[in-house]
Enzyme design. Structure first.
Site, short mmCIF file in Angstrom:
data_model
loop_
_atom_site.label_atom_id
_atom_site.label_comp_id
_atom_site.label_asym_id
_atom_site.label_seq_id
_atom_site.Cartn_x
_atom_site.Cartn_y
_atom_site.Cartn_z
N HIS A 103 0.80 -1.23 0.00
CA HIS A 103 0.00 0.00 0.00
C HIS A 103 0.83 1.28 0.00
O HIS A 103 0.56 2.23 0.73
CB HIS A 103 -0.95 0.01 1.21
CG HIS A 103 -2.02 -1.05 1.14
ND1 HIS A 103 -2.50 -1.56 -0.03
CD2 HIS A 103 -2.72 -1.68 2.13
CE1 HIS A 103 -3.44 -2.47 0.23
NE2 HIS A 103 -3.59 -2.56 1.52
N HIS A 173 -9.64 2.23 0.05
CA HIS A 173 -9.60 1.06 0.93
C HIS A 173 -10.74 1.07 1.96
O HIS A 173 -10.54 0.75 3.13
CB HIS A 173 -8.24 1.03 1.64
CG HIS A 173 -7.79 -0.34 2.03
ND1 HIS A 173 -8.33 -1.04 3.08
CD2 HIS A 173 -6.86 -1.15 1.50
CE1 HIS A 173 -7.73 -2.20 3.20
NE2 HIS A 173 -6.83 -2.30 2.24
N GLU A 305 -11.62 -3.31 -3.42
CA GLU A 305 -10.56 -2.38 -3.83
C GLU A 305 -10.30 -2.51 -5.32
O GLU A 305 -9.56 -3.39 -5.75
CB GLU A 305 -9.27 -2.69 -3.08
CG GLU A 305 -9.38 -2.72 -1.59
CD GLU A 305 -8.21 -3.48 -0.96
OE1 GLU A 305 -7.05 -3.25 -1.34
OE2 GLU A 305 -8.45 -4.33 -0.10
C1 BGC Z 1 -4.63 -6.43 1.73
C2 BGC Z 1 -4.58 -7.22 3.00
C3 BGC Z 1 -4.17 -6.30 4.12
C4 BGC Z 1 -5.18 -5.18 4.20
C5 BGC Z 1 -4.82 -4.14 5.25
C6 BGC Z 1 -5.67 -5.36 1.90
O1 BGC Z 1 -5.74 -4.59 0.74
O2 BGC Z 1 -4.92 -7.24 0.61
O3 BGC Z 1 -3.67 -8.31 2.89
O4 BGC Z 1 -4.12 -7.00 5.35
O5 BGC Z 1 -5.26 -4.52 2.96
O6 BGC Z 1 -3.58 -3.65 5.04
#
Ligand code: BGC
Length: 353
Positions: A103, A173, A305
């Site tokens: 991210h 998110h 997402e």
């Molecule tokens: C990811 C997860 C992660 C979550 C929070 C999601 O987009 O795919 O693996 O734990 O975000 O970071």
């Protein structure tokens, strides 16, 4: 649009913008991470509920690990260590999930203060200037995110430009719970996806490069399943449900995803021009203190997402994430909310005709 001070955190002062469509749809969006903090939706029975998970303070948003409602970038999802090569140059990325980057890195877009721009009652516009080298990524990047409310939708539009070759993968998110953010597990929600393929990953959640058909597997969501079935599926034990990237096979005129509340009073359809969607059923949330005294347990929300493929920088068979100087990167995702009775009434009208 109205704006008020929300709090402060190590990134700086955070403001909250409130936007409304004047018909019961209202959103609150923070300048920290251009984050969707609440989304009030009215169902056909007149009940108003906040359908996204969130925190009450700026510090929790800054230090939290859940990315509640955040605009995630420069590159959402994962990039395998140590980084990537572009036009013969190597870029090393600071890691924040083992040796890999997740991210956008430790201080990605979700932990930066965005500048709100003047906009109408029904929209909030934020701009971020991300300097060359920000979290390891090349090029000075200008990125703009618009949250816009229409009659029954929240539309999120992205625009970005760079002055040197770079890579980009933006998403929102938000964790949705159509029964209301405080109302426990989303296990009773029903989910359907327009996805014929998915991208399998290794034990570090990095794509292997394979694009595999969903048919014959638990990931075949072309006919709806309850989220509970997925959470308890033995094949999905390591991810405690879904944490998978699905390749979208429709167009932006066909819902990429449908989500329905267990009591049938509200549904959400997701439309997007992005090629993929990471669906995360929040298997690792673990009793996070949330808004208004709520405590969010595992599986209390579901993230839809919309995005490019994870780790696309390492897989030439994935759609290219490269953005070059002179190009404008644009993308649009719409979350359309409907009360079930409204859907039924439309069908009835069609039958009468
Ligand atoms: C990811 C997860 C992660 C979550 C929070 C999601 O987009 O795919 O693996 O734990 O975000 O970071």
């Amino acid at each position: 649009m109205s704006m008020q001070y929300f709090g402060s955190c190590p990134a700086g002062e955070v403001h909250e913008l409130t936007i409304s469509n004047g018909r019961g749809l209202e959103a609150k969006v923070l300048s920290l991470g251009a984050t969707l903090r609440s989304l009030l939706v009215t169902d056909e029975s007149g009940r108003r509920r906040d359908v996204v998970l969130g925190y009450d303070s700026a510090e929790e948003y800054f230090f939290g690990e859940a990315y509640f409602g955040a605009t995630v970038g420069r590159f959402c999802n994962r990039i395998a260590a140590p980084g990537f090569e572009l036009d013969g140059k190597c870029f090393v990325l600071p890691p924040n999930e083992g040796k890999n980057q997740l991210h956008g890195g430790p201080f990605g877009f979700s932990r930066q203060i965005w500048t709100p721009l003047p906009a109408g009652e029904d929209r909030a516009v934020f701009r971020l200037i991300s300097p060359d080298g920000d979290m390891g990524f090349p090029g000075n990047l200008m990125v703009q995110v618009t949250y816009r409310l229409t009659e029954e939708s929240l539309v999120i539009e992205y625009e970005a430009e760079t002055d040197a070759p770079t890579v980009l993968n933006l998403t929102n998110h938000s964790y949705f719970n159509l029964s209301g953010h405080e109302s426990g597990s989303v296990g009773g929600h029903r989910l359907k996806l327009t996805a014929d393929f998915f991208t399998p990953t290794d034990e570090q959640m990095i794509p292997t490069g394979e694009i595999r058909p969903v048919s014959g597997s638990v990931l075949d969501l072309r006919t709806e399943k309850t989220v509970g079935e997925l959470i308890s599926a033995p094949e999905l034990k390591t991810t405690q449900g879904l944490d998978h990237n699905f390749v979208l096979s429709g167009s932006d005129a066909v819902p990429a995803a449908w989500l329905k509340a267990p009591d049938g009073t509200l549904s959400a359809e997701v439309y997007t021009d992005r090629p993929a969607i990471q669906v995360y059923t929040a298997g690792f949330l673990g009793n996070v203190p949330g808004k208004n005294g709520a405590v969010y347990a595992d599986h209390q929300g579901i993230c839809l997402e919309t995005q490019g493929f994870p780790d696309a920088v390492h897989h030439p068979n994935f759609p290219s994430p490269v953005l070059r100087a002179g190009e404008v990167w644009r993308s649009r995702t719409e979350y359309r909310f409907r009360g079930a009775s409204r859907v039924r009434r439309r069908k009835a009208v069609m039958i009468r005709i």
